[in-house]
Design an enzyme around this catalytic site. Structure first.
Site, PDB file in Angstrom:
ATOM      1  CB  CYS A 180      28.143  54.950  73.114  1.00 26.71           C
ATOM      2  SG  CYS A 180      27.271  56.727  72.993  1.00 26.71           S
TER       3      CYS A 180
ATOM      4  CG  HIS B 222      31.182  58.348  70.591  1.00 20.38           C
ATOM      5  ND1 HIS B 222      30.170  58.740  69.203  1.00 20.38           N
ATOM      6  CD2 HIS B 222      29.769  58.379  71.716  1.00 20.38           C
ATOM      7  CE1 HIS B 222      29.298  59.119  69.663  1.00 20.38           C
ATOM      8  NE2 HIS B 222      29.250  58.396  71.122  1.00 20.38           N
TER       9      HIS B 222
END
Length: 346
Positions: A130, A250
């Site tokens: 990710c 994130h």
């Protein structure tokens, strides 16, 4: 008439699996039949998708009979067990684990960066980590225009990257903290490691276990995957990965060095104006910059805080944010599936 496909989702009850199903719906993916699979423990659950109620079934080799595209997100060992079985039965597997990412014959794909690599697949296409996905999606337009020699990244990663149980543990810890109670930790920084630390009101500079060189597996994933995706083993990459108490999204502080000299901040900003899948949010005067809270639920990668290094003419600093369950996992997987259709590979 648009051709429709039999799509399977393995890991359908997990955090990423659920987002895969919702993303297929959001994209109005041409699904003729949807098969939802999980472990025996989660089998029997009901999930509504595409206007129908689907019963989640236990994954078995013959679950992939007549499946065209299989989206996997149930852990590396499960992928290693079932991906070959799915391929044997004619399915193309898009795998969201680390099981096959660095295998020589397996394309590791971020469609905005290296969509053409999909053509080389031998039944399995790997979805990158990710934190790698959002970084390379943002940096590829810069690399194309000005070249790229060095990347140093520090990540601020959401708890959802560690799964649904980690999200719940953080919520429990937050409640305990506010009540002045002891914080119980059983999952982070890594479920299989010796010690566990609470994430509530904390930042943990460890994601996954440590390797002998002092970097964690998460950090090495970013380093090795970036080079593979960008087809550049000479690219210098270093990473420090940190878990923070944010549920989704994130964030990354990224330092880069470009090949070209005399590049200005404005030229870097202009690269993102038409960059696929990337949105520029960079106006310090208006305090406009990407944040995890505003990226949540969105498919794009957001870039801001672009500034030139004060000492290195070729150096620039950027702040990159994306929803780790979407672009970092489910959306990138569905995007690969869409590319398979567009490239007439399925």
């Amino acid at each position: 008439m648009t051709k429709k496909y039999h799509v399977a989702v393995l890991g359908a009850t997990g955090a990423v699996g659920e987002q895969m199903i919702r993303t297929l719906e959001r994209r109005n993916f041409p699904v003729e039949q949807l098969t939802l699979l999980s472990s025996a423990r989660s089998a029997g659950k009901e999930i509504t998708a595409f206007g129908k109620t689907h019963i989640v079934k236990e994954a078995k080799p013959d679950s992939f009979e007549h499946v065209d595209i299989a989206l996997f997100s149930a852990g590396g060992s499960i992928s290693k067990q079932f991906a070959p079985e799915a391929v044997k039965r004619g399915a193309v597997v898009v795998d969201n684990t680390s099981a096959f990412r660095m295998d020589k014959g397996t394309p590791l794909v971020v469609p905005e960066v290296n969509e053409a690599d999909i053509k080389e697949h031998q039944g399995i296409i790997a979805n990158p980590n990710c934190s790698t996905i959002q970084m390379v999606a943002a940096l590829e337009p810069i690399r194309q225009k000005f070249g790229l020699t060095k990347i140093i990244v520090s990540t601020y990663q959401a708890v959802s990257g560690a799964g649904a149980q980690a999200i719940e543990e953080l919520r429990t810890q937050n409640e305990a903290y506010l009540k002045g109670e002891e914080l119980i930790a059983n999952i982070l920084p890594c479920g299989s490691d010796k010690k566990h630390y609470p994430l509530a009101y904390n930042a943990i500079p460890q994601i996954d276990k440590f390797t002998p060189n002092g970097y964690t597996f998460e950090e090495m994933k970013m380093i090795n995957e970036t080079k593979k995706i960008m087809h550049d083993d000479s690219l210098q990459v270093a990473a420090t990965c940190v878990r923070i108490p944010v549920d989704m999204g994130h964030s990354e502080s990224v330092y880069i060095e470009v090949e070209a000299s005399g590049v200005t901040v404005e030229e870097i900003r202009n690269v993102f104006v038409n960059a696929p899948g990337v949105i520029l949010q960079d106006n310090p005067d208006e305090q406009l910059y990407p944040m995890a809270s505003t990226a949540k639920g969105k498919f794009e990668v957001f870039v801001g805080r672009i500034r030139k290094d004060l000492n290195e003419d070729r150096g620039f600093h950027l702040w990159i944010v994306s929803d780790n369950l979407l672009k970092g996992a489910a959306w990138n997987s569905v995007q690969i599936a869409e590319s398979l259709i567009q490239l007439k590979l399925v």
